[in-house]
Design a protein around this motif. Structure first.
Motif, mmCIF file in Angstrom:
data_model
loop_
_atom_site.group_PDB
_atom_site.id
_atom_site.type_symbol
_atom_site.label_atom_id
_atom_site.label_comp_id
_atom_site.label_asym_id
_atom_site.label_seq_id
_atom_site.Cartn_x
_atom_site.Cartn_y
_atom_site.Cartn_z
ATOM 1 N N ARG A 24 12.062 42.503 48.286
ATOM 2 C CA ARG A 24 13.325 43.420 48.086
ATOM 3 C C ARG A 24 13.053 44.462 48.976
ATOM 4 N NH1 ARG A 24 17.982 44.995 46.975
ATOM 5 N NH2 ARG A 24 18.703 45.744 45.001
ATOM 6 N N ARG A 76 12.352 47.627 32.218
ATOM 7 C CA ARG A 76 13.309 47.393 31.091
ATOM 8 C C ARG A 76 14.861 47.831 31.154
ATOM 9 N NH1 ARG A 76 10.145 50.570 26.870
ATOM 10 N NH2 ARG A 76 11.081 52.101 28.383
ATOM 11 N N GLN A 77 15.078 48.725 32.156
ATOM 12 C CA GLN A 77 16.316 49.291 32.370
ATOM 13 C C GLN A 77 17.244 48.308 33.128
ATOM 14 O OE1 GLN A 77 16.887 51.500 30.103
ATOM 15 N NE2 GLN A 77 14.462 51.699 29.646
ATOM 16 N N GLY A 78 18.422 48.163 32.540
ATOM 17 C CA GLY A 78 19.453 47.474 33.412
ATOM 18 C C GLY A 78 19.193 46.006 33.704
ATOM 19 N N GLU A 79 19.536 45.306 34.742
ATOM 20 C CA GLU A 79 19.189 44.048 35.008
ATOM 21 C C GLU A 79 17.802 43.722 35.556
ATOM 22 O OE1 GLU A 79 22.299 42.118 37.451
ATOM 23 O OE2 GLU A 79 23.764 43.001 35.898
ATOM 24 N N ALA A 80 17.562 44.630 36.356
ATOM 25 C CA ALA A 80 16.146 44.654 37.171
ATOM 26 C C ALA A 80 15.276 45.858 37.154
ATOM 27 C CB ALA A 80 16.476 44.066 38.446
ATOM 28 N N ASP A 131 18.991 52.259 40.964
ATOM 29 C CA ASP A 131 19.162 50.985 40.055
ATOM 30 C C ASP A 131 18.613 49.976 40.916
ATOM 31 O OD1 ASP A 131 20.348 48.313 39.274
ATOM 32 O OD2 ASP A 131 21.985 49.527 38.209
ATOM 33 N N ALA A 141 18.604 46.661 40.648
ATOM 34 C CA ALA A 141 19.415 45.536 41.097
ATOM 35 C C ALA A 141 20.392 45.793 41.903
ATOM 36 C CB ALA A 141 19.958 45.065 39.579
ATOM 37 N N THR A 142 21.208 46.919 42.061
ATOM 38 C CA THR A 142 22.199 46.940 42.738
ATOM 39 C C THR A 142 21.946 47.926 43.942
ATOM 40 O OG1 THR A 142 23.059 48.989 41.679
ATOM 41 C CG2 THR A 142 23.851 46.882 40.902
ATOM 42 N N ARG A 197 9.589 44.191 30.829
ATOM 43 C CA ARG A 197 10.524 43.101 29.412
ATOM 44 C C ARG A 197 9.341 42.377 28.839
ATOM 45 N NH1 ARG A 197 15.307 43.334 33.064
ATOM 46 N NH2 ARG A 197 16.767 44.622 31.777
#
Length: 385
Positions: A145, A168-172, A192, A194-195, A384
């Motif tokens: 990434r 743990r926050q959001g999608e990734a 973020d 994920a985005t 998570r």
């Protein structure tokens, strides 16, 4: 305006007062033994991280030592380029694909090494498209990434310094980055994962700015920018050290040019609907930790901090600061990292002895080192279940 003599006298007075306060601290357990676990005879390191599986990574920002690589792994006492040499060779035509000048490396709880690339060798304006977060899978040693940070958060004066993750926050997950600008405004950058969307918080706020009239005393003399030709000027470095509470609810931070630790609720920090004024109203003063270039959090809720004025490591435990250990070997404790083995690791890199602080004379004495002390706790790895 205060004269330079008055400023230096005030700095020495403050340093003596700090020493007296430390001497008055209640007696605690015997200081832990200091162990050297790595040394460096070439470029000066800043960052250190110990992955959950025990692998150790360091970084060497391009500040003038001509480091042959900017990210390395310590393997059997030898530091080798990581993930390999080619990625560590800057390429102006592909700034996102190569490391330029890395300030921090942090291992997360998902078996990845995150690399924070300032893209600002020599503290120059960041190279367009080069300031980034890069994730490397430690199982395969491959990049998985790359998040290039936009101009909206990487200002012309930005110097990306340190980073923490809550997966743990959001999608990734989310990353929190300090901007430790020495020429502009400090702040916290929220990313973020994920985005890749990023935004600035507390940009220019007093808590992310150098403390007024701050002049540290290191090795017995006021630390100031002292070029070979020109007047001495104060060292004015903004938000630097960063850590998360054990439950991820608080972000701890403070300027390098200052002695105060602050905390802010992460839920408010992440929420763009919370205004800057409302966010600032939630900031907590966590007391005088000492002048620090790095802090670290453990799974018992404690915050450890370097104290570069006193060659020391300090700890905030149950609301009280105390000194864990002090020793001449702790010569400018920079980045701190806690391993699963119950040790606190940190670089001792003599940063204050660089030529820019001593009229062009480089007073550093190699080797630089990674040291550790036993603290009998583990790292905060927010993943998570």
């Amino acid at each position: 305006m205060k004269s330079l003599t008055a400023t230096l006298a005030a700095a020495l007075s403050i340093a003596l007062a700090n020493d007296a306060a430390r001497a008055a601290e209640p007696s605690a357990a015997p200081a832990p033994a200091i162990e050297q676990v790595a040394q460096f005879d070439g470029a000066m390191p800043t960052g250190i991280t110990v992955a959950p599986n025990g692998r150790m990574f360091v970084n060497f920002p391009q500040w003038g030592d001509n480091a042959p690589f900017t990210v390395g792994e310590v393997v059997n006492g030898t530091t080798v380029p990581y993930p390999e040499l080619a990625t560590n060779q800057p390429d102006p035509a592909a700034p996102a694909a190569h490391f330029i000048s890395v300030q921090s490396v942090v291992a997360d709880g998902a078996n990845r090494l995150w690399v924070l690339d300032t893209a600002a060798p020599g503290f120059r304006t960041p190279q367009p498209g080069g300031a980034k977060l890069v994730a490397i899978d430690l199982a395969t040693n491959t990049i998985v990434r790359t998040i290039v940070l936009p101009d909206s958060v990487v200002l012309p004066t930005t110097y990306l310094n340190d980073v923490r993750f809550d997966l743990r926050q959001g999608e990734a997950g989310v990353a929190y980055i300090t901007d430790s600008s020495n020429a502009g405004i400090g702040g916290i950058i929220v990313v973020d994962l994920a985005t890749g969307k990023a935004f600035r918080r507390l940009s220019g706020h007093a808590s992310t700015a150098p403390e007024p009239d701050f002049t540290p005393v290191v090795d017995g003399e006021p630390l100031m920018n002292r070029p070979a030709n020109g007047p001495a000027k104060p060292v004015r470095v903004a938000s630097d050290a960063i850590a998360l509470s054990a439950d991820g609810s608080l972000l701890y931070y403070g300027p390098l040019s200052g002695r105060t630790l602050y905390a802010v609720p992460t839920a408010a920090l992440r929420d763009p609907r919370v205004s800057e004024a409302d966010l600032a109203g939630q900031i907590r003063d966590m007391g005088a930790k000492g002048a620090s270039d790095g802090i670290a959090e453990d799974d018992r809720g404690r915050v450890f901090a370097g104290d570069y004025e006193h060659n020391a490591i300090r700890v905030l435990d149950q609301g009280k600061w105390s000194t864990v250990v002090t020793d001449p070997a702790i010569s400018w404790p920079d980045t701190l990292s806690i391993g699963r083995d119950g040790y606190l690791y940190f670089t001792a890199n003599q940063l204050h002895r660089q030529a820019g602080f001593h009229e062009g004379r480089d007073l550093r004495r190699k080797p630089y080192a990674v040291l550790r002390i036993r603290i009998d706790s583990g790292p905060v790895l927010l993943t998570r279940p």
